[in-house]
Motif scaffolding. Structure first.
Motif, PDB file in Angstrom:
ATOM      1  N   MET A 101       0.671  -1.219  -0.100  1.00 14.10           N
ATOM      2  CA  MET A 101       0.060  -0.145   0.008  1.00 14.10           C
ATOM      3  C   MET A 101       0.873   1.116   0.173  1.00 14.10           C
ATOM      4  O   MET A 101       1.997   1.327   0.625  1.00 14.10           O
ATOM      5  N   ILE A 102       0.444   2.406  -0.657  1.00 14.49           N
ATOM      6  CA  ILE A 102       1.185   3.637  -0.723  1.00 14.49           C
ATOM      7  C   ILE A 102       0.140   4.787  -0.555  1.00 14.49           C
ATOM      8  O   ILE A 102      -0.976   4.488  -0.306  1.00 14.49           O
ATOM      9  N   THR A 103       0.841   5.571   0.193  1.00 10.02           N
ATOM     10  CA  THR A 103      -0.014   7.156   0.324  1.00 10.02           C
ATOM     11  C   THR A 103       0.349   7.946  -0.599  1.00 10.02           C
ATOM     12  O   THR A 103       1.565   8.323  -0.832  1.00 10.02           O
ATOM     13  N   LEU A 104      -0.819   8.559  -1.248  1.00  8.49           N
ATOM     14  CA  LEU A 104      -0.418   9.625  -2.332  1.00  8.49           C
ATOM     15  C   LEU A 104      -0.317  11.030  -1.301  1.00  8.49           C
ATOM     16  O   LEU A 104      -1.483  11.488  -1.226  1.00  8.49           O
ATOM     17  N   LYS A 105       0.594  11.729  -1.522  1.00  9.84           N
ATOM     18  CA  LYS A 105       0.608  13.095  -0.668  1.00  9.84           C
ATOM     19  C   LYS A 105       0.797  14.184  -1.745  1.00  9.84           C
ATOM     20  O   LYS A 105       1.823  13.887  -2.357  1.00  9.84           O
ATOM     21  N   GLY A 106      -0.014  15.138  -1.817  1.00  6.16           N
ATOM     22  CA  GLY A 106       0.251  16.109  -2.669  1.00  6.16           C
ATOM     23  C   GLY A 106      -0.891  17.156  -2.885  1.00  6.16           C
ATOM     24  O   GLY A 106      -0.557  18.460  -3.103  1.00  6.16           O
ATOM     25  N   HIS A 107      -2.106  16.901  -2.553  1.00  4.13           N
ATOM     26  CA  HIS A 107      -3.184  17.740  -2.580  1.00  4.13           C
ATOM     27  C   HIS A 107      -3.238  18.395  -1.202  1.00  4.13           C
ATOM     28  O   HIS A 107      -2.673  18.188  -0.177  1.00  4.13           O
ATOM     29  N   ASN A 108      -3.869  19.842  -1.316  1.00  7.06           N
ATOM     30  CA  ASN A 108      -3.897  20.752  -0.153  1.00  7.06           C
ATOM     31  C   ASN A 108      -5.165  20.726   0.457  1.00  7.06           C
ATOM     32  O   ASN A 108      -5.472  21.733   1.373  1.00  7.06           O
ATOM     33  N   ASP A 109      -6.135  20.018   0.050  1.00  5.04           N
ATOM     34  CA  ASP A 109      -7.496  19.827   0.425  1.00  5.04           C
ATOM     35  C   ASP A 109      -7.975  18.655   0.340  1.00  5.04           C
ATOM     36  O   ASP A 109      -7.372  17.527  -0.155  1.00  5.04           O
ATOM     37  N   LYS A 110      -9.253  18.194   0.789  1.00  5.53           N
ATOM     38  CA  LYS A 110      -9.867  16.895   0.457  1.00  5.53           C
ATOM     39  C   LYS A 110      -9.785  16.453  -0.827  1.00  5.53           C
ATOM     40  O   LYS A 110      -9.977  17.279  -1.853  1.00  5.53           O
ATOM     41  N   VAL A 111      -9.842  15.131  -0.760  1.00  4.89           N
ATOM     42  CA  VAL A 111      -9.789  14.482  -2.224  1.00  4.89           C
ATOM     43  C   VAL A 111     -11.115  13.811  -2.245  1.00  4.89           C
ATOM     44  O   VAL A 111     -11.576  13.186  -1.456  1.00  4.89           O
ATOM     45  N   TYR A 112     -11.953  14.127  -3.554  1.00  4.35           N
ATOM     46  CA  TYR A 112     -13.289  13.561  -3.862  1.00  4.35           C
ATOM     47  C   TYR A 112     -13.352  12.345  -4.726  1.00  4.35           C
ATOM     48  O   TYR A 112     -14.326  11.771  -4.527  1.00  4.35           O
ATOM     49  N   CYS A 113     -12.340  12.000  -5.211  1.00  2.00           N
ATOM     50  CA  CYS A 113     -12.553  11.041  -6.392  1.00  2.00           C
ATOM     51  C   CYS A 113     -11.095  10.581  -6.724  1.00  2.00           C
ATOM     52  O   CYS A 113     -10.139  11.453  -6.745  1.00  2.00           O
ATOM     53  N   CYS A 114     -11.018   9.217  -7.014  1.00  2.00           N
ATOM     54  CA  CYS A 114      -9.721   8.487  -7.552  1.00  2.00           C
ATOM     55  C   CYS A 114     -10.051   7.653  -8.503  1.00  2.00           C
ATOM     56  O   CYS A 114     -11.067   6.804  -8.442  1.00  2.00           O
ATOM     57  N   LYS A 115      -9.266   7.749  -9.769  1.00  4.20           N
ATOM     58  CA  LYS A 115      -9.627   6.611 -10.863  1.00  4.20           C
ATOM     59  C   LYS A 115      -8.172   5.991 -11.224  1.00  4.20           C
ATOM     60  O   LYS A 115      -7.292   6.803 -11.531  1.00  4.20           O
ATOM     61  N   TYR A 116      -8.143   4.803 -11.517  1.00  5.39           N
ATOM     62  CA  TYR A 116      -6.995   4.080 -12.129  1.00  5.39           C
ATOM     63  C   TYR A 116      -7.306   4.303 -13.663  1.00  5.39           C
ATOM     64  O   TYR A 116      -8.290   4.232 -14.208  1.00  5.39           O
ATOM     65  N   SER A 117      -5.937   4.574 -14.343  1.00  3.59           N
ATOM     66  CA  SER A 117      -6.187   4.603 -15.685  1.00  3.59           C
ATOM     67  C   SER A 117      -6.324   3.275 -16.310  1.00  3.59           C
ATOM     68  O   SER A 117      -6.326   2.201 -15.527  1.00  3.59           O
ATOM     69  N   PRO A 118      -6.603   3.129 -17.627  1.00  3.70           N
ATOM     70  CA  PRO A 118      -7.244   2.019 -18.256  1.00  3.70           C
ATOM     71  C   PRO A 118      -5.979   0.823 -17.976  1.00  3.70           C
ATOM     72  O   PRO A 118      -6.349  -0.282 -17.812  1.00  3.70           O
ATOM     73  N   LYS A 119      -4.728   1.339 -18.076  1.00  2.00           N
ATOM     74  CA  LYS A 119      -3.539   0.281 -17.992  1.00  2.00           C
ATOM     75  C   LYS A 119      -3.484  -0.048 -16.651  1.00  2.00           C
ATOM     76  O   LYS A 119      -2.653  -1.132 -16.177  1.00  2.00           O
ATOM     77  N   GLY A 120      -4.028   0.673 -15.484  1.00  2.00           N
ATOM     78  CA  GLY A 120      -3.743   0.527 -14.177  1.00  2.00           C
ATOM     79  C   GLY A 120      -2.257   0.923 -13.677  1.00  2.00           C
ATOM     80  O   GLY A 120      -1.865   0.900 -12.468  1.00  2.00           O
ATOM     81  N   ASP A 121      -1.740   1.620 -14.311  1.00  2.00           N
ATOM     82  CA  ASP A 121      -0.193   2.074 -14.144  1.00  2.00           C
ATOM     83  C   ASP A 121      -0.306   3.604 -13.540  1.00  2.00           C
ATOM     84  O   ASP A 121       0.802   3.888 -13.071  1.00  2.00           O
ATOM     85  N   CYS A 122      -1.319   4.251 -13.485  1.00  2.00           N
ATOM     86  CA  CYS A 122      -1.437   5.628 -13.029  1.00  2.00           C
ATOM     87  C   CYS A 122      -2.766   5.688 -12.352  1.00  2.00           C
ATOM     88  O   CYS A 122      -3.586   4.955 -12.551  1.00  2.00           O
ATOM     89  N   VAL A 123      -3.008   6.716 -11.315  1.00  2.00           N
ATOM     90  CA  VAL A 123      -4.159   7.076 -10.458  1.00  2.00           C
ATOM     91  C   VAL A 123      -4.382   8.655 -11.026  1.00  2.00           C
ATOM     92  O   VAL A 123      -3.281   9.035 -10.651  1.00  2.00           O
ATOM     93  N   ALA A 124      -5.485   9.023 -11.177  1.00  2.00           N
ATOM     94  CA  ALA A 124      -5.861  10.181 -11.191  1.00  2.00           C
ATOM     95  C   ALA A 124      -6.677  10.694  -9.965  1.00  2.00           C
ATOM     96  O   ALA A 124      -7.624   9.960  -9.654  1.00  2.00           O
ATOM     97  N   SER A 125      -6.406  11.728  -9.174  1.00  2.00           N
ATOM     98  CA  SER A 125      -7.024  12.039  -8.022  1.00  2.00           C
ATOM     99  C   SER A 125      -7.860  13.659  -8.128  1.00  2.00           C
ATOM    100  O   SER A 125      -7.099  14.564  -8.613  1.00  2.00           O
ATOM    101  N   ALA A 126      -9.080  13.848  -7.855  1.00  2.00           N
ATOM    102  CA  ALA A 126      -9.626  15.262  -7.879  1.00  2.00           C
ATOM    103  C   ALA A 126      -9.896  15.831  -6.425  1.00  2.00           C
ATOM    104  O   ALA A 126     -10.151  14.792  -5.581  1.00  2.00           O
TER     105      ALA A 126
END
Length: 103
Positions: free
Chosen positions: A1-26
């Motif tokens: 498991m990893i923790t993604l740190k970088g946003h300065n406020d709440k995260v509302y949504c995360c989605k894996y890319s189609p290949k599963g190699d990336c994650v996008a967070s809103a």
């Protein structure tokens, strides 16, 4: 498991890319961040929304991201260059969900 740190406020949504190699967070910080799913390294920050971002979705080929925001817009991005390709306006309220349709 990893923790993604970088946003300065709440995260509302995360989605894996189609290949599963990336994650996008809103986030409420008005950004979308793209991460390496294995290492947690921040790959790109997408800036352009003027209010909280509540949704993200990947194009089927993994080259684009669409984001929906409290600023009443959808924005389509080339995530690798962080370039906004288009802004879709016309909603009268928050855009809570976004997705790419079938080709």
């Amino acid at each position: 498991m990893i923790t993604l740190k970088g946003h300065n406020d709440k995260v509302y949504c995360c989605k894996y890319s189609p290949k599963g190699d990336c994650v996008a967070s809103a986030s409420c910080d008005k950004t979308v961040i793209v991460w390496n799913a294995e290492t947690g390294k921040k790959l790109q920050t997408l800036r352009g929304h003027s209010s909280a971002v509540f949704s993200v979705a990947w194009s089927p080929d993994g080259t684009k991201i669409v984001s929906g925001s409290d600023d009443k817009t959808l924005r389509v991005w080339d995530w690798q260059t962080a370039r906004e390709l288009t802004t879709l306006r016309g909603h009268t309220g928050t855009v809570w969900s976004s997705d790419f349709g079938c080709p």
